[in-house]
Enzyme design. Sequence first.
Site, PDB file in Angstrom:
ATOM      1  N   LYS A  32       0.812  -1.334  -0.010  1.00 32.92           N
ATOM      2  CA  LYS A  32      -0.033  -0.077  -0.094  1.00 32.92           C
ATOM      3  C   LYS A  32       0.996   1.418   0.071  1.00 32.92           C
ATOM      4  CE  LYS A  32      -3.736  -2.419   2.032  1.00 32.92           C
ATOM      5  NZ  LYS A  32      -4.586  -2.644   3.303  1.00 32.92           N
TER       6      LYS A  32
ATOM      7  N   GLN B 159      -5.021  -1.854   9.514  1.00 29.05           N
ATOM      8  CA  GLN B 159      -4.776  -3.035   8.736  1.00 29.05           C
ATOM      9  C   GLN B 159      -5.367  -4.422   9.726  1.00 29.05           C
ATOM     10  OE1 GLN B 159      -3.233  -3.592   5.564  1.00 29.05           O
ATOM     11  NE2 GLN B 159      -3.902  -5.624   5.839  1.00 29.05           N
TER      12      GLN B 159
ATOM     13  N   ASP C 133     -11.306   2.713   3.765  1.00 34.01           N
ATOM     14  CA  ASP C 133     -11.476   1.392   3.832  1.00 34.01           C
ATOM     15  C   ASP C 133     -13.123   1.191   3.378  1.00 34.01           C
ATOM     16  OD1 ASP C 133      -9.590  -0.243   3.427  1.00 34.01           O
ATOM     17  OD2 ASP C 133      -9.101  -0.664   5.577  1.00 34.01           O
TER      18      ASP C 133
END
Length: 284
Positions: free
Chosen positions: A53, A97, A120
Amino acid sequence: MIAEVVDGKLVSQKLRTQMAERVDNLRLKEIKPGLAVILVGDNPASQVYVRNKVRACDSIGIQSTVIRLSKDCSESAVLDELMRLNSDPNINGILVQLPLPNHIDDNKVLEIIKPEKDVDGFHKVNVGAMVTGNAQFYPCTPHGVMKLLDHYNIAIEGRHAVVIGRSNIVGKPMALMLLERGATVSICNSKTPDLSVFTRQADIVVAAVGRVNMLNGEMIKSGAAIIDVGINRLKDGSLVGDVDYESARSVAGFVTPVPGGVGPMTITMLLENTIRSAEMTIAS
Ligand code: NDP
């Protein structure tokens, strides 16, 4: 029939080139899009995902910061960090995460992120907005799948789509997004008695399970689009999806490889959401 390979790397590259221009335009307005990633613990797979990422952000000029916390850190330490990032004007997107260590409540953590920085798309506010057709951020993996379908001009409206898996991060939002575009959607799960009854009728199958070879050529309709979200690591270290690629390829019209299909698109959609969040600061 030999299926057309749906090349997620290629589509990602094209989209990222357009995104780099949007980042340049923001810089002209003195806005530097910024993403903060919180990584708790030392899960090797999570470390790889975070590294990818960060690299992707660098490649198009998004500033990224990784906040590493030890696996024993308290839940309140994670929440405090998120509060700080919520009020940092240089941070447009925040992601935590997953998975988190067991002593930390995922829901509490995801709900403390400001919805307008929730790149997200997991916050209840964003999930609710998606259900009612007003999403500002779509969850990255299903969003990436939709972009692939569109790039290859795979019809959605009026088609039967079967989603295998019902997780909050992939299966459920995937089904909603296909429904929003006018597909007739079936959602299968571990309790579905005979998966092939559904998959054999489907024009589009999205497999999001995490089980090797759970879908093969005998279970799909000729010409169908087969989207493999699954990531499974074999004993020899190689990565495969949920679909038996070779047998599916001889029946399907389109098929995504693993790696190189949905995976790159997931990260590309994270970039998209971060840029979108930065652009929203101008509009607001
Ligand atoms: P989860 O484990 O949260 O969900 C898996 C789903 O599969 C569950 O809903 C489960 O049903 C269902 N399932 C399990 N066995 C069967 C079966 N025999 N038949 C039908 N359904 C079954 O996983 P995620 O949704 O988080 O991820 C799914 C896969 O996608 C994983 O391999 C993951 O690594 C990968 N992934 C890939 C991404 C990418 O960028 N390519 C991004 C995110 C995930 P039930 O609910 O009944 O238990």
